[in-house]
Design an enzyme around this catalytic site. Structure first.
Site, PDB file in Angstrom:
ATOM      1  N   SER A   1     -97.449  -1.678  11.204  1.00  0.00           N
ATOM      2  CA  SER A   1     -98.687  -2.455  11.084  1.00  0.00           C
ATOM      3  C   SER A   1     -99.558  -2.290  12.331  1.00  0.00           C
ATOM      4  O   SER A   1    -100.043  -1.187  12.592  1.00  0.00           O
ATOM      5  CB  SER A   1     -98.327  -3.918  10.811  1.00  0.00           C
TER       6      SER A   1
ATOM      7  N   HIS B   1     -94.763  -6.045   3.015  1.00  0.00           N
ATOM      8  CA  HIS B   1     -95.303  -5.539   4.278  1.00  0.00           C
ATOM      9  C   HIS B   1     -94.255  -5.515   5.381  1.00  0.00           C
ATOM     10  O   HIS B   1     -94.224  -4.605   6.198  1.00  0.00           O
ATOM     11  CB  HIS B   1     -96.501  -6.398   4.696  1.00  0.00           C
TER      12      HIS B   1
END
Length: 252
Positions: free
Chosen positions: A84, A233
């Site tokens: 990320s 995620h």
């Protein structure tokens, strides 16, 4: 900036950078499965974990922080991975210093621009009066008004620590709040890294989509894309063994 890091194992150097609101601790379970074959460097990025806080916070300076660490450790070329926010950092580093990267792994983020989508998290974190909070349970109860997902709250509260006045954030919350737009910044146009690159995407995440494939190819012409089943995620927390398997396969 001299970043905080933890080093373990032996073998070729493998650097891992965490995501937004995280810390190097998020990657302990992954590191444990790789220490026999790699020298692991788990790193706290600036304004996170036990690394220093600073007013300047963008991918350019975070890439330079990483270079400073590699130089200090005498690491000429490394395997490099980021998740990320960390994924954007390693992408920026790779296009600027391609000669320093043997292979690149980017976990669940694409090179494109992402609009700000952490408003409720930031609102919740900023709502806590840490001088009045008496326990982590109380902090969690207050955060639940803004963040209903227990797993997300537990992840965020890992950055809450005790100090002489009570509780404090390890993250630099004011600077992150002020500069949150920088997190979504796209990789510079026409910047490329020609080395082997693996994009790891959570199959249940929407961070890497079909529309991103031309962008991946433009910036990273020698790329592969693998989807981790039953993962969102935070794929390294949800499916650590699958992530390690993909890493081993790619790194060799």
């Amino acid at each position: 900036m001299k970043l905080n890091y933890k080093k373990s194992g032996s073998g070729p150097p493998l650097i891992i950078l965490h995501g937004l609101f995280g810390s190097l601790d998020n990657w302990f379970s992954i590191a444990k499965e790789l220490v026999e074959h790699y020298t692991l460097y788990l790193i706290d990025q600036r304004n996170h974990g036990d690394s220093p806080h600073a007013d300047e916070w963008n991918y350019a300076v975070m890439a330079e922080d990483l270079k400073e660490l590699l130089d200090a450790e005498g690491l000429d070329k490394v395997f490099l991975m980021g998740h990320s926010l960390g994924g954007k950092t390693v992408m920026n580093f790779a296009v600027k210093y391609p000669e320093r990267v043997e292979k690149l792994i980017v976990a669940d983020i694409a090179p494109r621009y992402y609009p700000v989508h952490h408003e409720s998290i930031l609102e919740g974190l900023n709502s806590l009066d840490l001088k009045k909070i008496q326990s982590r349970k109380e902090a969690d109860d207050q955060l639940s008004k803004y963040i209903p997902e227990l797993g997300v709250r537990q992840f965020l509260l890992k950055s809450l620590t005790r100090d002489s006045d009570g509780f404090a954030w390890k993250i630099n919350l004011p600077v992150i709040t002020k500069n949150i737009e920088n997190v979504g910044e796209a990789l510079a146009k026409d910047s490329t890294f020609d080395g082997p690159t693996l994009f790891l995407a959570g199959a249940n995440s929407n961070y890497i989509q079909q529309k991103d494939l031309p962008d991946l190819a433009a910036h990273f012409p020698n790329y592969e894309l693998e989807f981790v089943a039953d993962a969102g995620h935070w794929l390294h927390a949800e499916q650590p063994h699958s992530v390690v398997e993909e890493m081993r396969k790619f790194l060799g």
